[in-house]
Design a protein around this motif. Sequence first.
Motif, PDB file in Angstrom:
ATOM      1  N   LYS A  82      27.272 -26.515  25.710  1.00 35.59           N
ATOM      2  CA  LYS A  82      28.220 -27.592  25.398  1.00 35.59           C
ATOM      3  C   LYS A  82      29.632 -27.044  25.238  1.00 35.59           C
ATOM      4  CE  LYS A  82      27.491 -30.110  21.502  1.00 35.59           C
ATOM      5  NZ  LYS A  82      28.673 -30.155  20.602  1.00 35.59           N
ATOM      6  N   SER A  83      29.785 -25.960  24.486  1.00 32.89           N
ATOM      7  CA  SER A  83      31.125 -25.405  24.259  1.00 32.89           C
ATOM      8  C   SER A  83      31.781 -25.015  25.578  1.00 32.89           C
ATOM      9  CB  SER A  83      31.031 -24.164  23.370  1.00 32.89           C
ATOM     10  OG  SER A  83      30.598 -24.505  22.088  1.00 32.89           O
ATOM     11  N   ARG A 114      35.192 -26.688  27.768  1.00 35.33           N
ATOM     12  CA  ARG A 114      36.325 -25.847  28.184  1.00 35.33           C
ATOM     13  C   ARG A 114      36.483 -25.828  29.703  1.00 35.33           C
ATOM     14  NH1 ARG A 114      34.473 -24.535  23.237  1.00 35.33           N
ATOM     15  NH2 ARG A 114      35.759 -23.379  21.765  1.00 35.33           N
ATOM     16  N   THR A 133      34.495 -31.075  18.950  1.00 27.49           N
ATOM     17  CA  THR A 133      35.120 -30.058  19.803  1.00 27.49           C
ATOM     18  C   THR A 133      36.183 -30.700  20.688  1.00 27.49           C
ATOM     19  OG1 THR A 133      33.019 -28.879  19.829  1.00 27.49           O
ATOM     20  CG2 THR A 133      34.649 -28.201  21.445  1.00 27.49           C
ATOM     21  N   ARG A 170      39.292 -31.659  18.395  1.00 23.44           N
ATOM     22  CA  ARG A 170      40.106 -30.572  17.822  1.00 23.44           C
ATOM     23  C   ARG A 170      40.810 -29.782  18.922  1.00 23.44           C
ATOM     24  NH1 ARG A 170      35.742 -29.570  13.620  1.00 23.44           N
ATOM     25  NH2 ARG A 170      36.343 -30.922  11.881  1.00 23.44           N
ATOM     26  N   ARG A 224      42.600 -29.069   9.305  1.00 27.95           N
ATOM     27  CA  ARG A 224      42.439 -27.663   9.680  1.00 27.95           C
ATOM     28  C   ARG A 224      43.111 -27.364  11.023  1.00 27.95           C
ATOM     29  NH1 ARG A 224      36.302 -26.549   9.980  1.00 27.95           N
ATOM     30  NH2 ARG A 224      36.397 -27.324   7.865  1.00 27.95           N
ATOM     31  N   ALA A 262      36.436 -19.572   9.328  1.00 27.53           N
ATOM     32  CA  ALA A 262      36.043 -18.993  10.623  1.00 27.53           C
ATOM     33  C   ALA A 262      35.688 -20.153  11.540  1.00 27.53           C
ATOM     34  CB  ALA A 262      34.862 -18.059  10.436  1.00 27.53           C
ATOM     35  N   SER A 263      36.627 -20.585  12.377  1.00 25.95           N
ATOM     36  CA  SER A 263      36.379 -21.756  13.220  1.00 25.95           C
ATOM     37  C   SER A 263      36.894 -21.530  14.634  1.00 25.95           C
ATOM     38  CB  SER A 263      37.065 -22.986  12.619  1.00 25.95           C
ATOM     39  OG  SER A 263      37.102 -24.021  13.581  1.00 25.95           O
ATOM     40  N   ALA A 264      35.974 -21.583  15.578  1.00 23.97           N
ATOM     41  CA  ALA A 264      36.363 -21.439  16.986  1.00 23.97           C
ATOM     42  C   ALA A 264      37.154 -22.649  17.446  1.00 23.97           C
ATOM     43  CB  ALA A 264      35.121 -21.269  17.843  1.00 23.97           C
ATOM     44  N   GLN A 265      36.904 -23.788  16.824  1.00 26.01           N
ATOM     45  CA  GLN A 265      37.641 -24.989  17.233  1.00 26.01           C
ATOM     46  C   GLN A 265      39.102 -24.870  16.830  1.00 26.01           C
ATOM     47  OE1 GLN A 265      35.459 -28.326  15.677  1.00 26.01           O
ATOM     48  NE2 GLN A 265      33.863 -28.137  17.238  1.00 26.01           N
ATOM     49  N   ARG A 271      32.844 -17.906  18.106  1.00 26.32           N
ATOM     50  CA  ARG A 271      32.604 -17.950  19.551  1.00 26.32           C
ATOM     51  C   ARG A 271      33.914 -17.773  20.311  1.00 26.32           C
ATOM     52  NH1 ARG A 271      29.342 -23.297  19.798  1.00 26.32           N
ATOM     53  NH2 ARG A 271      28.849 -22.532  17.740  1.00 26.32           N
ATOM     54  N   ILE A 314      26.158 -20.906  13.515  1.00 31.51           N
ATOM     55  CA  ILE A 314      26.603 -22.045  12.693  1.00 31.51           C
ATOM     56  C   ILE A 314      25.928 -23.362  13.095  1.00 31.51           C
ATOM     57  CG2 ILE A 314      28.724 -22.598  14.014  1.00 31.51           C
ATOM     58  CD1 ILE A 314      28.342 -22.539  10.160  1.00 31.51           C
ATOM     59  N   ASP A 315      25.622 -23.532  14.373  1.00 38.93           N
ATOM     60  CA  ASP A 315      24.995 -24.797  14.790  1.00 38.93           C
ATOM     61  C   ASP A 315      23.464 -24.747  14.731  1.00 38.93           C
ATOM     62  OD1 ASP A 315      27.440 -25.962  15.279  1.00 38.93           O
ATOM     63  OD2 ASP A 315      27.478 -25.392  17.379  1.00 38.93           O
ATOM     64  N   GLU A 318      30.610 -24.718   5.641  1.00 42.59           N
ATOM     65  CA  GLU A 318      30.999 -25.458   6.851  1.00 42.59           C
ATOM     66  C   GLU A 318      29.926 -26.455   7.298  1.00 42.59           C
ATOM     67  OE1 GLU A 318      33.771 -25.514   9.255  1.00 42.59           O
ATOM     68  OE2 GLU A 318      34.518 -25.158   7.245  1.00 42.59           O
ATOM     69  N   LYS A 344      29.799 -30.893   9.338  1.00 41.38           N
ATOM     70  CA  LYS A 344      29.428 -31.010  10.756  1.00 41.38           C
ATOM     71  C   LYS A 344      29.150 -32.487  11.070  1.00 41.38           C
ATOM     72  CE  LYS A 344      29.880 -26.703  11.888  1.00 41.38           C
ATOM     73  NZ  LYS A 344      30.928 -26.326  12.824  1.00 41.38           N
TER      74      LYS A 344
HETATM   75  C1  S3P Z   1      32.460 -25.175  18.655  1.00 40.36           C
HETATM   76  C2  S3P Z   1      32.714 -24.507  17.483  1.00 40.36           C
HETATM   77  C3  S3P Z   1      31.931 -24.697  16.253  1.00 40.36           C
HETATM   78  C4  S3P Z   1      30.614 -25.430  16.516  1.00 40.36           C
HETATM   79  C5  S3P Z   1      30.783 -26.586  17.442  1.00 40.36           C
HETATM   80  C6  S3P Z   1      31.348 -26.133  18.776  1.00 40.36           C
HETATM   81  C7  S3P Z   1      33.305 -24.908  19.831  1.00 40.36           C
HETATM   82  O1  S3P Z   1      32.670 -25.454  15.331  1.00 40.36           O
HETATM   83  O2  S3P Z   1      30.043 -25.857  15.304  1.00 40.36           O
HETATM   84  O3  S3P Z   1      29.537 -27.212  17.674  1.00 40.36           O
HETATM   85  O4  S3P Z   1      32.916 -25.280  20.958  1.00 40.36           O
HETATM   86  O5  S3P Z   1      34.386 -24.314  19.655  1.00 40.36           O
HETATM   87  P1  S3P Z   1      33.692 -24.727  14.306  1.00 40.36           P
HETATM   88  O6  S3P Z   1      34.608 -23.937  15.111  1.00 40.36           O
HETATM   89  O7  S3P Z   1      34.389 -25.851  13.599  1.00 40.36           O
HETATM   90  O8  S3P Z   1      32.824 -23.920  13.398  1.00 40.36           O
END
Ligand code: S3P
Length: 455
Positions: free
Chosen positions: A25-26, A30, A99, A102, A130, A170-173, A198, A318-319, A342, A346
């Motif tokens: 999905k991530s 992208r 995702t 954000r 955030r 710590a957030s990849a989003q 991630r 995290i997921d 965190e 969700k």
């Molecule tokens: C994601 C980042 C994660 C994850 C989400 C997908 C992404 O969220 O929980 O399902 O694709 O960057 P956070 O970055 O808020 O932890």
Amino acid sequence: MTKEHIFSSTPGGRLSGDIRVPGDKSISHRSIMFGSLAEGVTEVEGFLEGEDSLATLAAFRRMGVAIEGPTQGRVTIHGVGMHGLRAPDSALDLGNSGTSMRLMAGLLSAQAFNTELTGDASLSRRPMRRVTQPLALMGARIETEATGTPPLRIQGRSPLRGIRYDMPVASAQVKSALLLAGLYADGETCVTEPAPTRDHTERMLTAFGYLVTRHHNTVCVKGGGRLNPTRIAIPADISSTAFFLVGAAIAPGSDATLTDVGINPTRIGVINILQLMGAHIDIVNKRMFGGEPVADLRVRAGTLKGIEIPIEQVPLAIDEFPALFIAAACAEGRTILTGAEELRVKESDRIQAMADGLRQLGITAEPTPDGIIIEGKGGIPAKGTDLKSAPENQTVFSGGEIDSHGDHRIAMAFAMAGLRAAGPLRIRDCKNVDTSFPGFVGLARKSGLNIKTQD
Ligand code: S3P
């Protein structure tokens, strides 16, 4: 499908054979975003045809990008270049997808037009400050509700400047939103993360020919570059794989192989944690798909033990905690999770929703502000035991009814609990499984889980 879309998962199954879950999905999100901003045609394979990534795809179409597909995971994106997006004629509805919202907040704050981003009831409760706060430091103008939640009203035509930002979570989003804005900002944008998250944005920007630099835990981009179109093969989603890893690890007699799974080191917490619990997982046939590592994962049932989950594994899994909590309930002894606050923000409050569901099924589970303590019931019969003569060894959960709170991952986690239940499980409000895992019920049934839907 109705809102009451129900899964019924009944005991007696075991998982076997080769299982290929849908695309990541991530990475799917992208691929649409960067493909749209590239100058020319990007071909994508293995795109996740789930509601979340389709929401991103629809949003870019509405901003004037011609996108063909998806047809069996193939998407062709006619990129319009960094400055080629057009104003949509009304608000962009991003459904359940945090995702999308954000990351697009970062990208859209740099466009020459205004946008409004909306979502469903769950997304409308999720925290957006955030991203809006650090984006404001870059010069972005974004309004939220007074509670810091969507809708987001983004004013374009705001010149952005690069910043150095130390992320408090710590957030990849958040990291990705800032890097996306950074592509348009004056000077350099650098984001420091408190723990690795991630890195698909960094890898995919690099695959599109954009210079991304990394020093220790800081990643930087300079504004003003361009993206070259490319081909992207998307691996199977390790987050969707997680349900089958847990299902096969807990159901006696299981032996299954999850194929083409993305094993990016920033995503493999679920494998590391299950292995610490004693699960039999072999990682075979390692290879690369574009810029992302992929492997097949063979998993066999066995005895699991409760553990204290190492805190550094938390962002890497995290997921996957809903699924891991089911494994913990089937382990011998106590499992303790900390440092995972965190999970409370969700798609649902996953600590509370899982604790409630586990208790409903007879498991002792104590939610804490930043985690949970689960008393495992343990026991998996030794090889060769006649399960019919000792069914109590197999049973961990009572039968019963559970509310998924409209959270796809809670629904799928409890579906796997059916493998070790004393009676049928009815899981309510499962419609959102389609956000990340279209075809879950069919694939799970084919793999040996006794599951069906009831409307
Ligand atoms: C994601 C980042 C994660 C994850 C989400 C997908 C992404 O969220 O929980 O399902 O694709 O960057 P956070 O970055 O808020 O932890």
